[in-house]
Design an enzyme around this catalytic site. Structure first.
Site, PDB file in Angstrom:
ATOM      1  N   ASP A 265     -24.538   5.916 -68.635  1.00 26.65           N
ATOM      2  CA  ASP A 265     -24.883   5.501 -67.278  1.00 26.65           C
ATOM      3  C   ASP A 265     -26.390   5.216 -67.253  1.00 26.65           C
ATOM      4  O   ASP A 265     -27.125   5.507 -68.212  1.00 26.65           O
ATOM      5  CB  ASP A 265     -24.474   6.546 -66.224  1.00 26.65           C
TER       6      ASP A 265
HETATM    7  C1  NOJ Z   1     -25.333   4.053 -61.861  1.00 31.47           C
HETATM    8  C2  NOJ Z   1     -23.943   4.359 -61.416  1.00 31.47           C
HETATM    9  O1  NOJ Z   1     -23.693   5.744 -61.520  1.00 31.47           O
HETATM   10  C3  NOJ Z   1     -22.874   3.617 -62.192  1.00 31.47           C
HETATM   11  O2  NOJ Z   1     -21.634   3.841 -61.600  1.00 31.47           O
HETATM   12  C4  NOJ Z   1     -23.201   2.160 -62.270  1.00 31.47           C
HETATM   13  O3  NOJ Z   1     -22.176   1.485 -62.944  1.00 31.47           O
HETATM   14  C5  NOJ Z   1     -24.539   1.989 -62.940  1.00 31.47           C
HETATM   15  N1  NOJ Z   1     -25.553   2.648 -62.157  1.00 31.47           N
HETATM   16  C6  NOJ Z   1     -24.914   0.530 -63.163  1.00 31.47           C
HETATM   17  O4  NOJ Z   1     -25.202  -0.071 -61.962  1.00 31.47           O
END
Ligand code: NOJ
Length: 736
Positions: A265
């Site tokens: 993430d």
């Molecule tokens: C953080 C989020 O937790 C995740 O779900 C997302 O896909 C990513 N950012 C990318 O935007």
């Protein structure tokens, strides 16, 4: 390319070129016209111009022209002409925004979500994208957590069906096919278990609960062929997911059989330092690679350290090769070596984005997702009766949610616009009534907005206008809800009530007209005690997307009949959280009306949620007959059949989701009070009756046993068939 060609390519690549493939940056590093990589202020991330130029993938940028340009420039200098991957969060629609996933869960119709995902994939693909960071398969039990809106709810079985359906919708049979994109199951693992519902907080759960409740939906998405998995921000068993070797290698790769790309993430590998797990970036890089994380999203942990670590002999190059091969395979699986632009097509954008077909699908999905929580006969609105539509959601386009990052507010149909196209202007009144929230309310989300100050004088005017409308009309529909920036990522709330300004409006209107129906908007279950006590009807519309206004008016007017069922319990109040129907049995369960003092209960509130999982009314009534079994002993080779007669005893056609629950009465580990094992949606005309049958076989009774196995155990079971998770319509059988 063949596997052999991919391997040959891998062997030709320099170490630096390989590590570049493992970096993902945001599209903001590119100039607007996509001509050049920007290395100005964003350079503080620790990345060099070279890193940026050759990063293997970017996230968060869409648009056919722009992405084609970026790809073209990239391929001009990329040493082996390895195309770049374009990823983005297409969570519940691209430009045509479908209801939030929690609402889609309430449709109890995974096939419909598959269609929505396919439509979203088409709009994303023509916009040049290759991968979406969806579905989110995280189980949720705490409505304080702002991201419950992105989950399909509290049930592992229902979540599994939706995770599978969404992966199939995005990817089709093969993500290489036209208008398909690769899916990414996230956030592995147990991100939804954030303690106290506070986003990014520690998750504390037993390994048994992880297996039984949290892993099934990820597994379903993986078994459906999801090309990617994303790590979660939280720790699991005390170790951050992104550096958790046991979680990623032993469970994800070995037990769940995932062989696709594992992406971190956003900055999650770097944050293992803040967690106090990795000593520094080099240590984080080593640990994440050891855990098998292939792509480092938005940090320089891999790009600044891996080459050196390999050269010093601290990290085996084979680990880098393993990761890069998986990335090359993904690019190959999408057909990018043959056509690096895939479906990017400005003409396709014009043809498919927000096309009539997608809008019709969004309207159907929003209609099927809405849940009628209460109705004392006020809905549907009587034809020709006068109605006042009042509340901040009358004209708000925020119902697309903050997570629809590609969606445009201006494309959303408001409730007022929809109402004006069908209601008689002579006896319909409209008023905002109050601001959405008061000044100073905290927001989070992907749109810049702050609650604007509304003077006391203006608020008084708004209220007077609303009360005038309420007095003139026979029925009032109050359009209330959380602001759309009060749910989503980083939007946890300790108080899950409606904004106080709206409660004040509700109370004032109640004084002048008690024929109130509330249509509710928002991303999470709320504390609805007062609303549900005083309003005559309550319709949960969630954040229904682009066609939300039309769907709500279809439902209020009776053109459509509500059929949604809650995918997550609505707690009685926040003190009860987490409350979910499938809790484990206790040794001292509370028996309502019982005299025994020392039982598991609260002194001041009931144990039961205000509205349980699976609950939802219709404008018609259904009856479900007692359950009949064709045999009362089940063996491994002989399944049994449970049947009920379902009858529409009301006056209009309707759809009922008939639900099957099973309770394992005793086992080597304590089992949940009830577990959803199946459901069927049945459409019945008034007076029509139909037999519904469920087949129960031995694999349905398997669970994670005390000796770490996954099997059924012989013994007694109770089987329930009913209209929600509180049903007592039951019978027993034995597993021999
Ligand atoms: C953080 C989020 O937790 C995740 O779900 C997302 O896909 C990513 N950012 C990318 O935007």
């Amino acid at each position: 390319m063949t596997e052999k060609q991919l391997l040959d390519l891998l062997h030709e690549m320099t170490l630096k070129e390989k590590v570049d493939q493992m970096l993902q940056i945001t599209g903001s590093f590119y100039q607007k016209d996509a001509n050049e990589v920007l290395t100005g202020p964003e350079n503080k991330l620790g990345l060099t111009a070279e890193d940026l130029r050759y990063a293997g993938s970017i996230l968060g940028t869409a648009g056919a022209e722009r992405l084609k340009k970026i790809q073209e420039r990239y391929l001009e200098t990329q040493p082996h002409k390895i195309p770049m991957l374009f990823m983005m969060d297409i969570i519940h629609g691209m430009k045509t925004v479908f209801p939030i996933p929690l609402a889609q869960g309430a449709s109890f119709n995974p096939a419909l979500s598959k269609e929505c995902a396919a439509a979203a994939a088409k709009e994303a693909a023509v916009s040049g994208l290759h991968v979406t960071f969806a579905p989110m398969a995280d189980l949720v039990r705490d409505p304080r957590w702002g991201r419950v809106m992105e989950s399909t709810g509290e049930d592992p079985y229902l979540n599994s069906l939706f995770a599978r359906a969404m992966v199939e919708g995005f990817q089709g049979d093969d993500p290489k096919e036209p208008y398909r994109i690769a899916a990414c199951v996230k956030h592995f693992a147990a991100y939804g278990a954030a303690e106290a519902g506070r986003d990014y907080n520690t998750a504390e759960l037993s390994e048994h609960t992880l297996w039984e409740s949290y892993l099934p939906a990820y597994r379903a998405g993986i078994e459906a062929g999801a090309a990617l998995v994303m790590t979660s921000f939280n720790t699991v068993n005390g170790i951050p997911a992104s550096t958790n070797r046991w979680l990623m290698r032993d469970i994800l790769r070995d037990e769940l059989g995932f062989d696709g790309v594992l992406i971190s993430d956003f900055s999650a590998i770097y944050e293992t330092i803040t967690h106090g797990h990795a000593k520094d970036k080099a240590d984080a890089a080593q640990k994440a690679l050891d855990a098998g994380v292939d792509i480092d999203m938005m940090s320089d942990v891999y790009s600044s350290n891996l080459c050196r670590l390999v050269e010093e002999g601290a990290v085996e190059e084979a680990l880098v090769d393993e990761a890069v091969l998986r990335i090359l395979r993904l690019k190959n699986r999408l057909g990018l070596f043959e056509n690096p632009y895939k479906d990017a097509d400005p003409e396709g954008e014009k043809r498919y984005i927000l096309c009539a077909e997608h809008r019709a699908l969004a309207r159907r999905a929003a209609t099927e997702s809405a849940v009628l929580l209460k109705n004392d006969g006020l809905l549907p609105l009587a034809p020709k009766s006068s109605v006042a539509l009042i509340g901040p959601y009358l004209r708000s386009r925020g119902m697309i949610s903050s997570w629809a990052i590609a969606g445009e507010l201006s494309d959303c149909v408001t409730v007022e616009e929809a109402a004006k196209s069908v209601f008689d202007p002579r006896n319909t009144y409209y008023a905002d009534g109050c601001p959405m929230v008061s000044e100073g309310t905290a927001f989070a989300g992907f749109r810049e907005e702050t609650p604007c100050a509304v003077s006391e004088e203006k608020q008084g005017e708004m209220l007077r206008e609303a009360l005038d409308a309420a007095k003139q009309a026979e029925t009032v529909v109050l359009l209330l809800g959380e602001h759309y920036l009060q749910s989503g990522e980083a939007a946890s709330r300790a108080m899950i009530e409606l904004p106080e300004v709206q409660m004040e409006l509700f109370r004032e209107v109640y004084k002048v007209n008690q024929n109130i129906a509330v249509a509710l908007f928002g991303g999470r279950p709320l504390d609805l005690r007062e609303i549900s006590r005083k309003a005559k009807a309550v319709l949960e519309a969630w954040l229904p997307g682009t066609e939300g206004g039309n769907a709500v008016i279809d439902l209020l007017s009776g053109k459509a009949n509500p059929s949604g069922k809650l995918s997550m319990s609505f707690p009685y109040c926040v003190g009860q959280v987490p409350v979910h129907y499938n809790m484990d049995s206790t040794g001292r369960p509370w028996i309502p009306g019982g005299q025994d003092r020392c039982r598991s209960r609260y002194l001041d509130i009931p144990n039961e949620p205000l509205y349980p999982f699976g609950y939802g009314l219709s404008y018609t009534e259904f009856t479900v007959s007692p359950v009949v079994l064709d045999r009362d002993v089940l063996t491994k080779d002989t399944p049994l059949t449970a049947s009920v007669l379902v009858k529409n005893t009301g006056t209009v056609p309707g759809v009922e989701a008939v639900q099957l629950y099973i309770r394992d009465e005793y086992a080597s580990v304590v089992r949940p009070i009830k577990e959803l094992k199946g459901f069927q949606k049945v459409r019945l005309a008034p007076g029509e009756e139909r037999e519904i049958r469920f087949t129960i076989d031995e694999p349905m009774l398997r669970f994670h046993t005390a000796d770490n196995g996954f099997s059924s155990e012989t013994g007694r079971f109770t089987l329930y068939v009913g209209q929600d998770s509180a049903t007592e319509n039951s019978t027993c059988f034995e597993l021999a």
